[in-house]
Design an enzyme around this catalytic site. Structure first.
Site, PDB file in Angstrom:
ATOM      1  N   LYS A   1       0.836  -1.204   0.000  1.00 16.48           N
ATOM      2  CA  LYS A   1       0.000   0.000   0.000  1.00 16.48           C
ATOM      3  C   LYS A   1       0.872   1.256   0.000  1.00 16.48           C
ATOM      4  O   LYS A   1       2.062   1.191   0.329  1.00 16.48           O
ATOM      5  CB  LYS A   1      -0.921  -0.020   1.217  1.00 16.48           C
ATOM      6  CG  LYS A   1      -0.190   0.013   2.546  1.00 16.48           C
ATOM      7  CD  LYS A   1      -1.133  -0.280   3.697  1.00 16.48           C
ATOM      8  CE  LYS A   1      -0.405  -0.239   5.012  1.00 16.48           C
ATOM      9  NZ  LYS A   1      -1.243  -0.719   6.116  1.00 16.48           N
TER      10      LYS A   1
ATOM     11  N   HIS B   1      -6.031  -7.287  13.504  1.00 17.68           N
ATOM     12  CA  HIS B   1      -4.829  -6.446  13.424  1.00 17.68           C
ATOM     13  C   HIS B   1      -4.457  -6.027  14.838  1.00 17.68           C
ATOM     14  O   HIS B   1      -5.332  -5.722  15.647  1.00 17.68           O
ATOM     15  CB  HIS B   1      -5.143  -5.218  12.552  1.00 17.68           C
ATOM     16  CG  HIS B   1      -3.930  -4.432  12.140  1.00 17.68           C
ATOM     17  ND1 HIS B   1      -2.925  -4.950  11.351  1.00 17.68           N
ATOM     18  CD2 HIS B   1      -3.569  -3.144  12.387  1.00 17.68           C
ATOM     19  CE1 HIS B   1      -2.005  -4.020  11.144  1.00 17.68           C
ATOM     20  NE2 HIS B   1      -2.356  -2.926  11.753  1.00 17.68           N
TER      21      HIS B   1
ATOM     22  N   TYR C   1      14.760  30.815   5.056  1.00 22.45           N
ATOM     23  CA  TYR C   1      13.604  31.592   5.506  1.00 22.45           C
ATOM     24  C   TYR C   1      13.693  31.867   6.994  1.00 22.45           C
ATOM     25  O   TYR C   1      13.984  30.972   7.789  1.00 22.45           O
ATOM     26  CB  TYR C   1      12.312  30.818   5.234  1.00 22.45           C
ATOM     27  CG  TYR C   1      11.924  30.754   3.775  1.00 22.45           C
ATOM     28  CD1 TYR C   1      11.705  31.923   3.039  1.00 22.45           C
ATOM     29  CD2 TYR C   1      11.770  29.530   3.134  1.00 22.45           C
ATOM     30  CE1 TYR C   1      11.336  31.860   1.699  1.00 22.45           C
ATOM     31  CE2 TYR C   1      11.394  29.457   1.797  1.00 22.45           C
ATOM     32  CZ  TYR C   1      11.179  30.624   1.084  1.00 22.45           C
ATOM     33  OH  TYR C   1      10.814  30.560  -0.225  1.00 22.45           O
TER      34      TYR C   1
ATOM     35  N   CYS D   1      13.146  24.093   2.941  1.00 25.20           N
ATOM     36  CA  CYS D   1      12.196  24.758   2.041  1.00 25.20           C
ATOM     37  C   CYS D   1      11.392  23.703   1.284  1.00 25.20           C
ATOM     38  O   CYS D   1      11.617  22.506   1.432  1.00 25.20           O
ATOM     39  CB  CYS D   1      12.927  25.634   1.025  1.00 25.20           C
ATOM     40  SG  CYS D   1      14.211  26.695   1.699  1.00 25.20           S
ATOM     41  N   MET D   2      10.482  24.134   0.436  1.00 31.92           N
ATOM     42  CA  MET D   2       9.666  23.180  -0.314  1.00 31.92           C
ATOM     43  C   MET D   2      10.526  22.328  -1.248  1.00 31.92           C
ATOM     44  O   MET D   2      10.328  21.117  -1.359  1.00 31.92           O
ATOM     45  CB  MET D   2       8.593  23.925  -1.128  1.00 31.92           C
ATOM     46  CG  MET D   2       7.569  22.980  -1.747  1.00 31.92           C
ATOM     47  SD  MET D   2       6.362  23.834  -2.774  1.00 31.92           S
ATOM     48  CE  MET D   2       5.462  24.784  -1.570  1.00 31.92           C
ATOM     49  N   ASP D   3      11.481  22.958  -1.910  1.00 35.46           N
ATOM     50  CA  ASP D   3      12.245  22.259  -2.946  1.00 35.46           C
ATOM     51  C   ASP D   3      13.740  22.225  -2.681  1.00 35.46           C
ATOM     52  O   ASP D   3      14.494  21.695  -3.502  1.00 35.46           O
ATOM     53  CB  ASP D   3      12.019  22.938  -4.306  1.00 35.46           C
ATOM     54  CG  ASP D   3      10.556  23.248  -4.536  1.00 35.46           C
ATOM     55  OD1 ASP D   3       9.750  22.313  -4.430  1.00 35.46           O
ATOM     56  OD2 ASP D   3      10.225  24.425  -4.780  1.00 35.46           O
TER      57      ASP D   3
ATOM     58  N   ARG E   1       1.250 -10.663   7.090  1.00 33.10           N
ATOM     59  CA  ARG E   1       1.086  -9.513   6.198  1.00 33.10           C
ATOM     60  C   ARG E   1       2.184  -8.500   6.494  1.00 33.10           C
ATOM     61  O   ARG E   1       2.090  -7.744   7.453  1.00 33.10           O
ATOM     62  CB  ARG E   1      -0.269  -8.824   6.439  1.00 33.10           C
ATOM     63  CG  ARG E   1      -1.480  -9.736   6.476  1.00 33.10           C
ATOM     64  CD  ARG E   1      -2.762  -8.923   6.632  1.00 33.10           C
ATOM     65  NE  ARG E   1      -2.804  -8.113   7.847  1.00 33.10           N
ATOM     66  CZ  ARG E   1      -3.390  -8.487   8.974  1.00 33.10           C
ATOM     67  NH1 ARG E   1      -3.998  -9.653   9.062  1.00 33.10           N
ATOM     68  NH2 ARG E   1      -3.384  -7.683  10.016  1.00 33.10           N
TER      69      ARG E   1
ATOM     70  N   ARG F   1     -10.302  -0.038  15.576  1.00 33.56           N
ATOM     71  CA  ARG F   1     -10.227   0.759  14.352  1.00 33.56           C
ATOM     72  C   ARG F   1     -11.289   0.259  13.376  1.00 33.56           C
ATOM     73  O   ARG F   1     -12.123   1.024  12.922  1.00 33.56           O
ATOM     74  CB  ARG F   1      -8.813   0.665  13.756  1.00 33.56           C
ATOM     75  CG  ARG F   1      -8.616   1.488  12.502  1.00 33.56           C
ATOM     76  CD  ARG F   1      -7.172   1.545  12.047  1.00 33.56           C
ATOM     77  NE  ARG F   1      -6.661   0.271  11.545  1.00 33.56           N
ATOM     78  CZ  ARG F   1      -5.450   0.116  11.012  1.00 33.56           C
ATOM     79  NH1 ARG F   1      -4.624   1.151  10.929  1.00 33.56           N
ATOM     80  NH2 ARG F   1      -5.043  -1.054  10.581  1.00 33.56           N
TER      81      ARG F   1
HETATM   82  C1  LIG Z   1      -0.491  -1.743   6.698  1.00 37.89           C
HETATM   83  C2  LIG Z   1      -1.041  -3.003   7.192  1.00 37.89           C
HETATM   84  C3  LIG Z   1      -0.200  -4.114   7.341  1.00 37.89           C
HETATM   85  C4  LIG Z   1       1.298  -4.037   7.162  1.00 37.89           C
HETATM   86  O1  LIG Z   1       1.829  -3.405   8.287  1.00 37.89           O
HETATM   87  P1  LIG Z   1       3.426  -3.234   8.459  1.00 37.89           P
HETATM   88  O2  LIG Z   1       3.570  -2.699   9.829  1.00 37.89           O
HETATM   89  O3  LIG Z   1       3.830  -2.243   7.397  1.00 37.89           O
HETATM   90  O4  LIG Z   1       4.005  -4.558   8.244  1.00 37.89           O
HETATM   91  C5  LIG Z   1      -0.786  -5.319   7.735  1.00 37.89           C
HETATM   92  N1  LIG Z   1      -2.117  -5.407   7.951  1.00 37.89           N
HETATM   93  C6  LIG Z   1      -2.953  -4.358   7.818  1.00 37.89           C
HETATM   94  C7  LIG Z   1      -4.398  -4.520   8.079  1.00 37.89           C
HETATM   95  C8  LIG Z   1      -2.441  -3.123   7.444  1.00 37.89           C
HETATM   96  O5  LIG Z   1      -3.265  -2.076   7.320  1.00 37.89           O
END
Ligand SMILES: *Cc1c(COP(=O)(O)O)cnc(C)c1O
Length: 372
Positions: free
Chosen positions: A38, A165, A265, A312-314, A221, A136
Site C-alpha cells: 500500500k 490487526h 527563511y 524549504c519546499m524544494d 502480512r 479501528r
Molecule cells: C499496513 C497493514 C499491514 C502491514 O503493516 P506493516 O507494519 O507495514 O508490516 C498489515 N495489515 C494491515 C491490516 C495493514 O493495514
C-alpha cells in the site's frame, strides 16, 4: 532512466528479495506471505516492489484502496490481492471485475458485494475483519458467527479469510497483544465450531511476524519490513533487514558565508564562524519533513554534516567547514551510506518526531526512483 533532477531515490530490489526471504523464513513453511504494498509500497514503488516480493516467494499482495489494487492489475500482476479496508459500494463493480478480494466489516456491505458479484457474473472473495482490541475496524468476535451465517445465505460471495490487526505488536511481550491473540483464537474456534471454514486465518503485520510467532497462523502480512525498515526498536535485534531506499542529492550551489550571517527563511540559523553553505535541491515536497529543519544530518564526502536553516519546499541547505572542498555537482547522501557513515530514514524520522513509515511514504511522493 534519464535523470531530470539533481535529487533522486535509488531502490534496491535485491534487498526486497532478501527481506522477503528473511521474513518468510521466520514462519512455518505452511504460512503464506502477503507483501503489503500500500501507499506505493511505502514510497518505494508498488509495481517493482510487488514483483520482487512475488519473485522472492510472496503468495499474495495487500493494498489499502481499490485504486491501488487496480493499479497492480494494470501492471499485469495476477497474484491474489486483498484490499485491507472495506471499500465504498461505488467501487464494487471494479472490485469484482478485477478480481480483488476485499475486507468486510458489516453485513450490509456483504449484501452490496453479493449484488455486484451477481451483476458481474462472478464470485467475489472477502475476508472478515475482527476487532480484537484495536478499535479501528472490524466486528466484535462475538458477532462473527451470526454475521457469517447470514452471509452464507448470500450467493456469489465466498469467505476467503478471517483476520485481525494488532495495536501493540511492536512492543515485545506486550500484554494487550497477547490478549488480542486470545480473543482471536476464541473467535476462530467459535467460527469452526459453528461449522464454518474461516479460510485463511491471519493477524500479523511486520512487527508481529518478527516478535509474535504465536500469531503467524495461515498467513503473515508484511509491509514496512519488506522495504527493509524495522517496525520498532525491538525488532532490529531479531532480524537483519536490508534498507531498500537510498536518497541522493547533488550540490547545486555552494558559497562561503561570514560569521553572523543567517541562512534560509526567517534566517533562523546564524553561522558562528565563516563556513561553506551547500544548497541541495530537495525539500519538504520531496518528503524531507520541515519539522526536521536544523535537526537532521546528511553525508558530505563520507562525513555527517548539519542541515541548517528551515527546510524549504524544494531545497535545503547544509553547512560545512570552509576547507572541505565540496563543489557544485558533488553528490550528498540524504538516506544511505557513504564511506563508513550511514544516515537512515529512522534518523530523519527521529529528527522530525515521527516514525519511519511516514518518512518513507513522503519520500516516495515526488522523487524519481532508479531501480537497481
Ligand atoms: C499496513 C497493514 C499491514 C502491514 O503493516 P506493516 O507494519 O507495514 O508490516 C498489515 N495489515 C494491515 C491490516 C495493514 O493495514
Amino acid at each position: 532512466m534519464t535523470k531530470r533532477r539533481d535529487a533522486w531515490a535509488e531502490i534496491d530490489l535485491e534487498a526486497v528479495v532478501h527481506n522477503v526471504r528473511t521474513l518468510n523464513a521466520l514462519t512455518p513453511a505452511t504460512t503464506q506471505f502477503m507483501a503489503v504494498v500500500k501507499a506505493n509500497a511505502e514510497g518505494h514503488g508498488a509495481h517493482p516492489v510487488a514483483k520482487a516480493a512475488l519473485h522472492a516467494g510472496a503468495h499474495s499482495l495487500g493494498v489499502a484502496t481499490v485504486g491501488e489494487g487496480v493499479d497492480l492489475r494494470d501492471a499485469g500482476i495476477e497474484a491474489p490481492i486483498l484490499i485491507l479496508n472495506q471499500p465504498p459500494k461505488t467501487a464494487l463493480d471494479e472490485v469484482v471485475d478485477r478480481d480483488l478480494a476485499v475486507t468486510a466489516t458489516t453485513i450490509d456491505f456483504l449484501y452490496e458485494l453479493a449484488g455486484a458479484a451477481q451483476l458481474g457474473g462472478k464470485v467475489a472473495r472477502y475476508h472478515l475483519k475482527l476487532n480484537t482490541g484495536m478499535n479501528r475496524l472490524g466486528v466484535r468476535p462475538t458477532e462473527a458467527v451470526t454475521l457469517l451465517q447470514e452471509a452464507a445465505s448470500l450467493g456469489a460471495i465466498t469467505l476467503e479469510g478471517v483476520f485481525t490487526h494488532f495495536a501493540t505488536a511492536d512492543i515485545e511481550g506486550d500484554w494487550d497483544a497477547g490478549n488480542q491473540v486470545t480473543l482471536f483464537d476464541t473467535a476462530i474456534r467459535s467460527i469452526r465450531d459453528a461449522g464454518i471454514d474461516p479460510g485463511i486465518v491471519h493477524a500479523a503485520n511486520s512487527a508481529a511476524t518478527i516478535l509474535m510467532p504465536e500469531a503467524h497462523y495461515d498467513m503473515v502480512r508484511c509491509g514496512i519490513a519488506v522495504v527493509g525498515l524495522q517496525p520498532s526498536k525491538h525488532t532490529a535485534r531479531v532480524v537483519n533487514l536490508k534498507p531498500v531506499m537510498s536518497v541522493y542529492a547533488n550540490v547545486v550551489f555552494d558559497h562561503e558565508i561570514g560569521i553572523g550571517e543567517g541562512v534560509g527563511y526567517g534566517l533562523d540559523w546564524v553561522s558562528g564562524k565563516p563556513c561553506s553553505i551547500l544548497t541541495l535541491p530537495i525539500g519538504y515536497a520531496d518528503g524531507i519533513p520541515r519539522a526536521a529543519s536544523g535537526k537532521m544530518e546528511v553525508l558530505v564526502v563520507g562525513k555527517r554534516a548539519k542541515q541548517v536553516g528551515r527546510v524549504c519546499m524544494d531545497q535545503m541547505m547544509v553547512a560545512i567547514d570552509k576547507n572541505v572542498g565540496v563543489v557544485a555537482g558533488d553528490t550528498c547522501v540524504i538516506v544511505g551510506t557513504q564511506a563508513d557513515e550511514a544516515v537512515t530514514i529512522d534518523d530523519i524520522a527521529s529528527a522530525a518526531g515521527t516514525i519511519n513509515y511516514e518518512i518513507a511514504c513522503a519520500l516516495g511522493r515526488r522523487l524519481e526512483r532508479a531501480y537497481l
